[in-house]
Motif scaffolding. Sequence first.
Motif, PDB file in Angstrom:
ATOM      1  N   ALA A  94       1.017  -1.176  -0.126  1.00 26.45           N
ATOM      2  CA  ALA A  94      -0.011  -0.071   0.051  1.00 26.45           C
ATOM      3  C   ALA A  94       0.813   1.322   0.058  1.00 26.45           C
ATOM      4  N   LEU A  95       2.153   1.134   0.439  1.00 25.85           N
ATOM      5  CA  LEU A  95       2.927   2.360   0.619  1.00 25.85           C
ATOM      6  C   LEU A  95       3.826   2.452  -0.623  1.00 25.85           C
ATOM      7  N   ALA A  96       3.852   1.329  -1.718  1.00 22.16           N
ATOM      8  CA  ALA A  96       4.521   1.415  -2.779  1.00 22.16           C
ATOM      9  C   ALA A  96       3.970   2.197  -3.977  1.00 22.16           C
ATOM     10  N   SER A  97       3.455   3.551  -3.531  1.00 25.17           N
ATOM     11  CA  SER A  97       3.139   4.195  -4.528  1.00 25.17           C
ATOM     12  C   SER A  97       3.164   5.728  -4.171  1.00 25.17           C
ATOM     13  N   GLU A  98       3.680   6.492  -5.327  1.00 23.87           N
ATOM     14  CA  GLU A  98       3.834   7.912  -5.046  1.00 23.87           C
ATOM     15  C   GLU A  98       2.661   8.567  -4.490  1.00 23.87           C
ATOM     16  N   ALA A  99       1.395   8.223  -5.363  1.00 23.95           N
ATOM     17  CA  ALA A  99       0.360   9.052  -4.986  1.00 23.95           C
ATOM     18  C   ALA A  99      -0.181   8.629  -3.530  1.00 23.95           C
ATOM     19  N   ARG A 100      -0.037   7.675  -3.151  1.00 28.06           N
ATOM     20  CA  ARG A 100      -0.425   7.192  -1.884  1.00 28.06           C
ATOM     21  C   ARG A 100       0.190   7.709  -0.611  1.00 28.06           C
ATOM     22  N   MET A 101       1.447   7.788  -1.053  1.00 29.26           N
ATOM     23  CA  MET A 101       2.559   8.369  -0.163  1.00 29.26           C
ATOM     24  C   MET A 101       2.273   9.917   0.024  1.00 29.26           C
ATOM     25  N   LYS A 102       1.992  10.630  -1.041  1.00 26.99           N
ATOM     26  CA  LYS A 102       1.605  12.065  -1.431  1.00 26.99           C
ATOM     27  C   LYS A 102       0.506  12.165  -0.162  1.00 26.99           C
ATOM     28  N   VAL A 103      -0.602  11.634  -0.550  1.00 28.86           N
ATOM     29  CA  VAL A 103      -1.718  11.624   0.422  1.00 28.86           C
ATOM     30  C   VAL A 103      -1.598  11.436   1.906  1.00 28.86           C
ATOM     31  N   LEU A 104      -0.856  10.456   2.436  1.00 25.48           N
ATOM     32  CA  LEU A 104      -0.259  10.381   3.732  1.00 25.48           C
ATOM     33  C   LEU A 104       0.309  11.467   4.360  1.00 25.48           C
ATOM     34  N   ASP A 105       1.056  12.214   3.357  1.00 22.89           N
ATOM     35  CA  ASP A 105       1.879  13.280   3.684  1.00 22.89           C
ATOM     36  C   ASP A 105       0.915  14.404   3.776  1.00 22.89           C
ATOM     37  N   LEU A 117      -2.125  14.509   4.513  1.00 22.41           N
ATOM     38  CA  LEU A 117      -3.027  14.442   5.743  1.00 22.41           C
ATOM     39  C   LEU A 117      -2.328  14.410   6.973  1.00 22.41           C
ATOM     40  N   LYS A 118      -1.056  14.589   6.799  1.00 26.62           N
ATOM     41  CA  LYS A 118      -0.271  14.816   8.310  1.00 26.62           C
ATOM     42  C   LYS A 118      -0.792  16.241   8.789  1.00 26.62           C
ATOM     43  N   GLU A 119      -0.932  17.275   7.939  1.00 28.03           N
ATOM     44  CA  GLU A 119      -1.198  18.599   8.076  1.00 28.03           C
ATOM     45  C   GLU A 119      -2.600  18.965   6.930  1.00 28.03           C
ATOM     46  N   PRO A 120      -3.687  18.521   7.367  1.00 26.15           N
ATOM     47  CA  PRO A 120      -4.715  18.498   6.643  1.00 26.15           C
ATOM     48  C   PRO A 120      -5.152  20.087   6.578  1.00 26.15           C
ATOM     49  N   LEU A 121      -5.028  20.876   7.473  1.00 30.28           N
ATOM     50  CA  LEU A 121      -5.323  22.365   7.220  1.00 30.28           C
ATOM     51  C   LEU A 121      -4.596  23.027   6.353  1.00 30.28           C
ATOM     52  N   ARG A 122      -3.321  22.787   6.344  1.00 32.21           N
ATOM     53  CA  ARG A 122      -2.325  23.476   5.365  1.00 32.21           C
ATOM     54  C   ARG A 122      -2.473  23.194   3.779  1.00 32.21           C
ATOM     55  N   HIS A 123      -2.812  21.693   3.824  1.00 32.35           N
ATOM     56  CA  HIS A 123      -3.140  21.298   2.329  1.00 32.35           C
ATOM     57  C   HIS A 123      -4.672  21.512   1.806  1.00 32.35           C
ATOM     58  N   PHE A 124      -5.680  21.607   2.898  1.00 35.02           N
ATOM     59  CA  PHE A 124      -6.950  21.512   2.453  1.00 35.02           C
ATOM     60  C   PHE A 124      -7.873  22.432   3.378  1.00 35.02           C
ATOM     61  N   SER A 125      -7.171  23.791   3.404  1.00 29.36           N
ATOM     62  CA  SER A 125      -8.000  24.648   4.297  1.00 29.36           C
ATOM     63  C   SER A 125      -9.138  25.108   3.486  1.00 29.36           C
ATOM     64  N   HIS A 126      -9.298  24.961   2.194  1.00 30.44           N
ATOM     65  CA  HIS A 126     -10.118  25.436   1.293  1.00 30.44           C
ATOM     66  C   HIS A 126     -11.604  24.619   1.463  1.00 30.44           C
ATOM     67  N   GLN A 127     -11.513  23.430   2.186  1.00 24.40           N
ATOM     68  CA  GLN A 127     -12.725  22.508   2.246  1.00 24.40           C
ATOM     69  C   GLN A 127     -13.526  23.228   3.106  1.00 24.40           C
ATOM     70  N   GLU A 128     -14.952  23.260   2.552  1.00 27.03           N
ATOM     71  CA  GLU A 128     -16.110  23.947   3.125  1.00 27.03           C
ATOM     72  C   GLU A 128     -17.026  23.057   3.904  1.00 27.03           C
ATOM     73  N   THR A 129     -16.872  21.860   3.848  1.00 31.62           N
ATOM     74  CA  THR A 129     -17.808  21.003   4.425  1.00 31.62           C
ATOM     75  C   THR A 129     -17.577  20.643   5.811  1.00 31.62           C
ATOM     76  N   GLY A 130     -16.383  21.069   6.411  1.00 36.22           N
ATOM     77  CA  GLY A 130     -15.943  21.186   7.768  1.00 36.22           C
ATOM     78  C   GLY A 130     -14.499  21.199   7.965  1.00 36.22           C
ATOM     79  N   ASP A 131     -14.135  21.245   9.219  1.00 38.95           N
ATOM     80  CA  ASP A 131     -12.859  21.299   9.485  1.00 38.95           C
ATOM     81  C   ASP A 131     -12.002  19.983   9.005  1.00 38.95           C
ATOM     82  N   PRO A 132     -10.864  19.911   8.149  1.00 39.62           N
ATOM     83  CA  PRO A 132     -10.486  18.869   7.750  1.00 39.62           C
ATOM     84  C   PRO A 132      -9.514  18.210   8.853  1.00 39.62           C
TER      85      PRO A 132
END
Length: 106
Positions: A15-26, A28-43
């Motif tokens: 599961a970790l042998a994918s650049e895309a999945r590693m990016k997602v995990l990275d 999600l370490k700082e969801p507010l930094r990367h997804f602060s524009h989410q309108e549905t709720g606090d990421p």
Amino acid sequence: MYLFPMSDRIEQTKALASEARMKVLDWLKEPLRHFSHQETGDPAEIGVCVTLIADKLGMSQPTVSRHLELLRRADLVEVNRIGRWSFFSRNEAGLSDYRNWLHDNL
């Protein structure tokens, strides 16, 4: 004591042998930094909507959903379903368990 048998550890490693999945995990370490524009709720509280992750990766939602499902089955992310929406966050306990197992076995 570890939570998973060796066969599951191999699946976690895959599961970790994918650049895309590693990016997602990275991200999600700082969801507010990367997804602060989410309108549905606090990421940081509810997780990040799969649609926003797909947009950031530049991939289709079904492809990203498959990546996220592999991470979820590997116990590396958690999903929070609110209505018809899915929000993802890191599973820190699962990541820590995998990290400890890897440290002890390499």
